[in-house]
Design a protein around this motif. Structure first.
Motif, PDB file in Angstrom:
ATOM      1  N   CYS A  46     -28.788 -20.586 -21.483  1.00 50.20           N
ATOM      2  CA  CYS A  46     -29.521 -21.623 -22.246  1.00 50.20           C
ATOM      3  C   CYS A  46     -30.966 -21.178 -22.466  1.00 50.20           C
ATOM      4  CB  CYS A  46     -29.462 -22.979 -21.565  1.00 50.20           C
ATOM      5  SG  CYS A  46     -27.824 -23.730 -21.614  1.00 50.20           S
ATOM      6  N   ILE A  47     -31.123 -20.109 -23.231  1.00 48.86           N
ATOM      7  CA  ILE A  47     -32.448 -19.506 -23.439  1.00 48.86           C
ATOM      8  C   ILE A  47     -33.419 -20.476 -24.095  1.00 48.86           C
ATOM      9  CG2 ILE A  47     -31.902 -18.442 -25.668  1.00 48.86           C
ATOM     10  CD1 ILE A  47     -33.464 -15.963 -24.652  1.00 48.86           C
ATOM     11  N   GLN A  48     -32.881 -21.433 -24.867  1.00 55.59           N
ATOM     12  CA  GLN A  48     -33.763 -22.431 -25.482  1.00 55.59           C
ATOM     13  C   GLN A  48     -34.438 -23.284 -24.417  1.00 55.59           C
ATOM     14  OE1 GLN A  48     -30.522 -22.190 -25.782  1.00 55.59           O
ATOM     15  NE2 GLN A  48     -29.557 -24.112 -25.202  1.00 55.59           N
ATOM     16  N   ARG A  49     -33.725 -23.579 -23.346  1.00 53.21           N
ATOM     17  CA  ARG A  49     -34.321 -24.355 -22.255  1.00 53.21           C
ATOM     18  C   ARG A  49     -35.309 -23.492 -21.460  1.00 53.21           C
ATOM     19  NH1 ARG A  49     -29.985 -28.464 -19.544  1.00 53.21           N
ATOM     20  NH2 ARG A  49     -29.052 -29.240 -21.441  1.00 53.21           N
ATOM     21  N   ILE A  50     -34.947 -22.221 -21.272  1.00 56.85           N
ATOM     22  CA  ILE A  50     -35.840 -21.309 -20.537  1.00 56.85           C
ATOM     23  C   ILE A  50     -37.167 -21.186 -21.278  1.00 56.85           C
ATOM     24  CG2 ILE A  50     -36.166 -18.888 -19.863  1.00 56.85           C
ATOM     25  CD1 ILE A  50     -33.155 -18.714 -19.353  1.00 56.85           C
ATOM     26  N   ASN A  51     -37.085 -20.954 -22.589  1.00 60.01           N
ATOM     27  CA  ASN A  51     -38.313 -20.759 -23.362  1.00 60.01           C
ATOM     28  C   ASN A  51     -39.170 -22.022 -23.390  1.00 60.01           C
ATOM     29  OD1 ASN A  51     -37.799 -18.100 -23.852  1.00 60.01           O
ATOM     30  ND2 ASN A  51     -36.826 -18.452 -25.831  1.00 60.01           N
ATOM     31  N   ARG A  52     -38.521 -23.186 -23.454  1.00 60.98           N
ATOM     32  CA  ARG A  52     -39.295 -24.430 -23.457  1.00 60.98           C
ATOM     33  C   ARG A  52     -40.010 -24.596 -22.112  1.00 60.98           C
ATOM     34  NH1 ARG A  52     -35.575 -28.619 -23.820  1.00 60.98           N
ATOM     35  NH2 ARG A  52     -35.211 -28.043 -25.973  1.00 60.98           N
ATOM     36  N   ALA A  53     -39.286 -24.347 -21.015  1.00 63.70           N
ATOM     37  CA  ALA A  53     -39.889 -24.498 -19.682  1.00 63.70           C
ATOM     38  C   ALA A  53     -41.033 -23.505 -19.487  1.00 63.70           C
ATOM     39  CB  ALA A  53     -38.827 -24.292 -18.606  1.00 63.70           C
ATOM     40  N   LYS A  54     -40.855 -22.273 -19.984  1.00 63.22           N
ATOM     41  CA  LYS A  54     -41.918 -21.270 -19.849  1.00 63.22           C
ATOM     42  C   LYS A  54     -43.152 -21.670 -20.660  1.00 63.22           C
ATOM     43  CE  LYS A  54     -40.682 -16.920 -20.374  1.00 63.22           C
ATOM     44  NZ  LYS A  54     -39.888 -15.794 -20.912  1.00 63.22           N
ATOM     45  N   ARG A  55     -42.910 -22.187 -21.865  1.00 60.06           N
ATOM     46  CA  ARG A  55     -44.022 -22.620 -22.735  1.00 60.06           C
ATOM     47  C   ARG A  55     -44.807 -23.752 -22.074  1.00 60.06           C
ATOM     48  NH1 ARG A  55     -40.753 -22.607 -27.093  1.00 60.06           N
ATOM     49  NH2 ARG A  55     -40.429 -24.837 -26.940  1.00 60.06           N
ATOM     50  N   GLU A  90     -37.070 -26.699 -11.770  1.00 57.18           N
ATOM     51  CA  GLU A  90     -37.603 -27.368 -12.966  1.00 57.18           C
ATOM     52  C   GLU A  90     -36.683 -27.166 -14.167  1.00 57.18           C
ATOM     53  OE1 GLU A  90     -41.605 -26.054 -13.688  1.00 57.18           O
ATOM     54  OE2 GLU A  90     -41.661 -26.900 -15.700  1.00 57.18           O
ATOM     55  N   LEU A  91     -35.911 -26.112 -14.106  1.00 55.65           N
ATOM     56  CA  LEU A  91     -35.137 -25.678 -15.265  1.00 55.65           C
ATOM     57  C   LEU A  91     -33.689 -25.461 -14.864  1.00 55.65           C
ATOM     58  CD1 LEU A  91     -34.677 -24.065 -17.962  1.00 55.65           C
ATOM     59  CD2 LEU A  91     -35.678 -22.108 -16.760  1.00 55.65           C
ATOM     60  N   GLN A  92     -32.786 -26.011 -15.672  1.00 59.39           N
ATOM     61  CA  GLN A  92     -31.358 -25.769 -15.412  1.00 59.39           C
ATOM     62  C   GLN A  92     -30.640 -25.546 -16.725  1.00 59.39           C
ATOM     63  OE1 GLN A  92     -29.082 -27.712 -12.235  1.00 59.39           O
ATOM     64  NE2 GLN A  92     -30.393 -29.446 -12.655  1.00 59.39           N
ATOM     65  N   PRO A  93     -29.736 -24.581 -16.801  1.00 52.53           N
ATOM     66  CA  PRO A  93     -28.886 -24.501 -17.981  1.00 52.53           C
ATOM     67  C   PRO A  93     -27.900 -25.677 -17.980  1.00 52.53           C
ATOM     68  CG  PRO A  93     -28.314 -22.771 -16.411  1.00 52.53           C
ATOM     69  CD  PRO A  93     -29.457 -23.531 -15.822  1.00 52.53           C
ATOM     70  N   ALA A  94     -27.290 -25.930 -19.134  1.00 52.46           N
ATOM     71  CA  ALA A  94     -26.438 -27.116 -19.271  1.00 52.46           C
ATOM     72  C   ALA A  94     -25.302 -27.131 -18.260  1.00 52.46           C
ATOM     73  CB  ALA A  94     -25.889 -27.174 -20.693  1.00 52.46           C
ATOM     74  N   CYS A  95     -24.710 -25.958 -17.987  1.00 57.86           N
ATOM     75  CA  CYS A  95     -23.556 -25.913 -17.073  1.00 57.86           C
ATOM     76  C   CYS A  95     -23.955 -26.369 -15.681  1.00 57.86           C
ATOM     77  CB  CYS A  95     -22.960 -24.511 -17.048  1.00 57.86           C
ATOM     78  SG  CYS A  95     -24.131 -23.211 -16.607  1.00 57.86           S
ATOM     79  N   ALA A  96     -25.089 -25.859 -15.192  1.00 51.63           N
ATOM     80  CA  ALA A  96     -25.534 -26.210 -13.841  1.00 51.63           C
ATOM     81  C   ALA A  96     -25.923 -27.686 -13.773  1.00 51.63           C
ATOM     82  CB  ALA A  96     -26.707 -25.329 -13.432  1.00 51.63           C
ATOM     83  N   GLN A  97     -26.525 -28.172 -14.855  1.00 50.94           N
ATOM     84  CA  GLN A  97     -26.944 -29.579 -14.886  1.00 50.94           C
ATOM     85  C   GLN A  97     -25.727 -30.512 -14.830  1.00 50.94           C
ATOM     86  OE1 GLN A  97     -28.951 -30.648 -18.504  1.00 50.94           O
ATOM     87  NE2 GLN A  97     -29.937 -32.412 -17.573  1.00 50.94           N
TER      88      GLN A  97
END
Ligand code: SF4
Length: 240
Positions: A161-170, A183-190
């Motif tokens: 879920c690179i879109q979530r990673i990039n948002r969290a990094k930003r 703070e950050l989880q991909p959809a599967c883990a969530q």
């Protein structure tokens, strides 16, 4: 600040995941969450039986024993984001490469569809778009605007879920800090109801994922190949 050498600065992140096979119940919530988050095309039974599966994460089932004393084992399999990824070295157009965060990245508009990468992936987690994806109304309304819809003729696969990673990094960079653990989880883990999937930064020794990756039950899927996957599995605990 950018280094004067022209090299990219060292990233404080190396993203990875721990999959606890003792916790996985095979419910497939992760599969559905991944499909919804990442605009994974709808698959029909007729295509599935032609071995045209489309799941960025799949749950493999293994049976042990004979009925009625039979036990099921579940193994979630997704892109292993290998440090020495066999898919990257065979792409003739550099459509797949390694990011500074340790991700195995796929550039859809570079992909010319040779499928060399898919054939060279021992985990078979790269999927080719044999058809133009369609979402009949009203399912088209659920597409995630943060994620590209891939067209026919390209390979696609799990991005953590690179879109979530990039948002969290930003957001973290704007606040002058790094992304905090959890703070950050991909959809599967969530979506996983049993906490079988744990995602985080392997460069942070205190992160939950780093701690679990060093558990005595840890192993890598096809680890003997030396590709150094960023996905670590924990063995099932068997009653003695
Ligand atoms: S959501 Fe969790 S428990 Fe369910 S199949 Fe996926 S990993 Fe296993």
């Amino acid at each position: 600040m950018q280094q004067q050498t022209g090299e990219a600065p060292m990233s404080p992140y190396k993203w990875g995941m721990v999959v606890d096979t003792d916790r996985c119940t095979g419910c497939q919530a992760c599969v559905v969450a991944c499909q919804a988050e990442n605009n994974v095309p709808i698959n029909e039974e007729s295509r599935f039986v032609e071995h045209r599966a489309k799941e960025w994460i799949r749950i493999e089932r293994y049976w042990e024993g004979e009925y009625p004393n039979i036990k099921a084992h579940f193994l979630p399999v997704l892109c292993q984001h290998c440090a020495n990824a066999p898919c990257e070295m065979v792409c003739p157009v550099y459509a797949t490469y390694h990011s500074s965060d340790g991700l195995n990245v796929q550039v859809y508009n570079r992909c010319v569809g040779t499928r060399y990468c898919g054939n060279n992936c021992q985990w078979s987690v790269r999927y080719f778009n044999f058809w133009e994806p369609e979402w009949p109304e009203p399912l088209n309304s659920q597409l995630n605007p943060d994620v590209t819809v891939r067209s026919q003729g390209v390979i696609e696969k799990c991005t953590f879920c690179i879109q979530r990673i990039n948002r969290a990094k930003r957001e973290a960079a704007q606040a002058g800090r790094t992304v905090a653990d959890g703070e950050l989880q991909p959809a599967c883990a969530q979506a996983c109801p049993t906490d079988a999937l744990v995602f985080g930064n392997l460069k942070d020794p205190s992160s939950r994922v780093s701690q679990l990756a060093n558990d005595s039950r840890q192993y890598r899927l096809l680890g003997g190949l030396g590709t150094e996957p960023a996905v670590v599995y924990l063995k099932k605990v068997e009653a003695t």
